[in-house]
Write an enzyme that holds these catalytic residues in place. Structure first.
Site, PDB file in Angstrom:
ATOM      1  N   SER A 179       6.577   1.780  -5.516  1.00 31.65           N
ATOM      2  CA  SER A 179       6.408   0.121  -5.629  1.00 31.65           C
ATOM      3  C   SER A 179       7.308  -0.405  -6.592  1.00 31.65           C
ATOM      4  O   SER A 179       7.534  -1.636  -6.127  1.00 31.65           O
ATOM      5  CB  SER A 179       4.867   0.253  -6.198  1.00 31.65           C
ATOM      6  OG  SER A 179       4.620   0.766  -7.532  1.00 31.65           O
ATOM      7  N   HIS A 207       2.592   0.969   0.065  1.00 34.05           N
ATOM      8  CA  HIS A 207       3.612   0.068   0.399  1.00 34.05           C
ATOM      9  C   HIS A 207       4.255   0.425   1.816  1.00 34.05           C
ATOM     10  O   HIS A 207       5.167  -0.363   2.296  1.00 34.05           O
ATOM     11  CB  HIS A 207       4.574   0.018  -0.849  1.00 34.05           C
ATOM     12  CG  HIS A 207       3.891  -0.565  -2.007  1.00 34.05           C
ATOM     13  ND1 HIS A 207       3.855  -1.936  -2.056  1.00 34.05           N
ATOM     14  CD2 HIS A 207       3.382  -0.015  -2.975  1.00 34.05           C
ATOM     15  CE1 HIS A 207       3.172  -2.035  -3.390  1.00 34.05           C
ATOM     16  NE2 HIS A 207       2.840  -0.940  -3.969  1.00 34.05           N
ATOM     17  N   LYS A 239      -2.179  -4.707   0.869  1.00 36.65           N
ATOM     18  CA  LYS A 239      -0.746  -5.138   0.960  1.00 36.65           C
ATOM     19  C   LYS A 239      -0.340  -5.474   2.508  1.00 36.65           C
ATOM     20  O   LYS A 239      -0.462  -6.520   3.027  1.00 36.65           O
ATOM     21  CB  LYS A 239       0.005  -3.893   0.504  1.00 36.65           C
ATOM     22  CG  LYS A 239      -0.350  -3.771  -0.908  1.00 36.65           C
ATOM     23  CD  LYS A 239       0.400  -2.383  -1.556  1.00 36.65           C
ATOM     24  CE  LYS A 239      -0.021  -2.160  -3.062  1.00 36.65           C
ATOM     25  NZ  LYS A 239      -1.536  -2.077  -3.360  1.00 36.65           N
TER      26      LYS A 239
END
Length: 387
Positions: A179, A207, A239
């Site tokens: 990240s 992610h 996300k």
């Protein structure tokens, strides 16, 4: 300050002196490419809403409709009376999306990571984690009570040495997309060595899911890995999916074990049903609208090319996370503030989130950005970095 908290005030002052003090900016608008802070409109380059789904009309509509039908709160934990038909449907759809037997919803990614490791490991076991893993993964390993080893970042040879010396159950844990660096874990090699040493492999693809791969299947799709190659997959919904919450996907045995033993699943209120409904809508958009990933990739490549022309040194990343390492915390904060003054919201990331001496500007892109936004950011960076 006198009294029992005197030392805390001293600690806070020490944090300030080191340029490590954290503060919150108050957002006065909805999340999106543009946000309002202190009455100013800024272009947002630090959100994890990679596909731009947090404000998508279909996602918002699904949330509103579910609130009308199911209310706001879920009422209880999943194992009491909080597990709705919408939760169950989302779990089945996430399992199908990830190509796994089953999926289990958690209220946050942090709780999912702690829940998995504390459910599967005890003091007779061992857990091996990449040195740059997210804090929730590190905390999960430490909380499990298992022997805890960190291997050099993305270094399979370092991991192999540790695995060969271990006894009991062995769990290898890694982020998929890191990240703060944006690089990919070498999952193909990690899977190979885990199988060779009879260890489980757990991947936190927070992610990557929705963002990486032609179908949005994340790092596992990118490497062509199956449930047999990566037995434990954790994904977050806040996300790429643009909503909130998390899930773990894997075999029937894994999921049933977590239902019985994961304390962060058993002893907490279920995700609101409306959030699960919104996520079902966003999941369909992730699957159907591949243009979002294509555009995100194009914007990222445009930025990388422009940064190279400006002589900016980017960290090696193929994702929508494009960090510029600047070294000192004071420098990172000063550059972030200068970008803020120029109309751009870019976070300064400092220790302990990243190692000492590696403070950075963490720039992230969204499918809702356009080329003009990227070019404007590059212009501002060129002026500020070369001042």
């Amino acid at each position: 300050m006198a009294g029992p908290f005197a030392h805390l005030a001293d600690d806070l002052e020490s944090i300030r002196q080191k340029n490590l003090y954290r503060s919150r900016r108050v957002i006065q608008s909805s999340q999106g490419v543009h946000v309002q802070i202190d009455g100013r409109t800024l272009v947002n380059f630090c959100s994890n809403d990679y596909l731009g789904l947090a404000q998508h009309p279909a996602v918002v509509k699904a949330f509103k409709n579910a609130v009308d039908e199911y209310g706001v709160g879920s009422g209880s934990a999943h194992l009491i009376c909080g597990h709705s038909v919408i939760h169950h449907a989302l779990e089945e759809e996430l399992a199908a999306f990830t190509g796994r037997d089953r999926a289990l919803l958690f209220s946050t990614g942090y709780m999912a990571n702690l829940g998995v490791m504390t459910a599967l490991l005890d003091r007779s076991d061992a857990v091996f984690e990449d040195r740059l893993n997210h804090a929730s993964l590190l905390d999960g390993g430490l909380s499990s009570g298992a022997k805890f080893k960190r291997y050099a970042h993305a270094d399979v040879d370092s991991l192999a040495v540790h695995l060969q010396q271990a006894t009991g159950n062995k769990l290898v844990v890694t982020d998929g997309v890191f990240s703060m660096d944006g690089d990919f874990a070498p999952l193909d090699d990690l899977s190979r060595i885990a199988k060779q040493e009879n260890a489980w492999l757990m991947v936190d693809d927070a992610h990557g899911l929705g963002v990486i791969g032609e179908q949005g299947g994340g790092l596992l799709e990118y490497y062509g890995l199956s449930q047999a190659d990566v037995p434990i997959l954790m994904g977050t919904l806040g996300k790429g999916f643009g909503t909130f919450g998390a899930f773990v996907a894997g075999s029937e045995t894994l999921i049933e074990t977590l239902i019985q033993k994961a304390r962060t699943y058993i002893y907490t209120t279920a995700l609101p049903t409306a959030v699960a409904a919104a996520t079902r809508a966003s999941l369909q958009l992730v699957i159907q609208e591949a243009w979002r990933r294509s555009k995100l990739n194009a914007l990222t490549q445009r930025f990388k090319c422009g940064a190279g022309q400006l002589g900016l040194t980017l960290m090696p990343s193929s994702s929508a996370i494009q960090p510029i390492r600047v070294g000192g915390s004071h420098t990172a904060v000063a550059l972030s503030n200068a970008l803020f003054d120029a109309g751009f919201l870019v976070s300064a990331i400092r220790p302990p989130t990243v190692p000492q001496g590696s403070a950075r500007l963490r720039i992230t892109f969204s499918a809702l950005h356009d080329e003009q936004h990227v070019d404007q950011l590059l212009d501002a960076l060129g002026k500020i970095m070369h001042d």
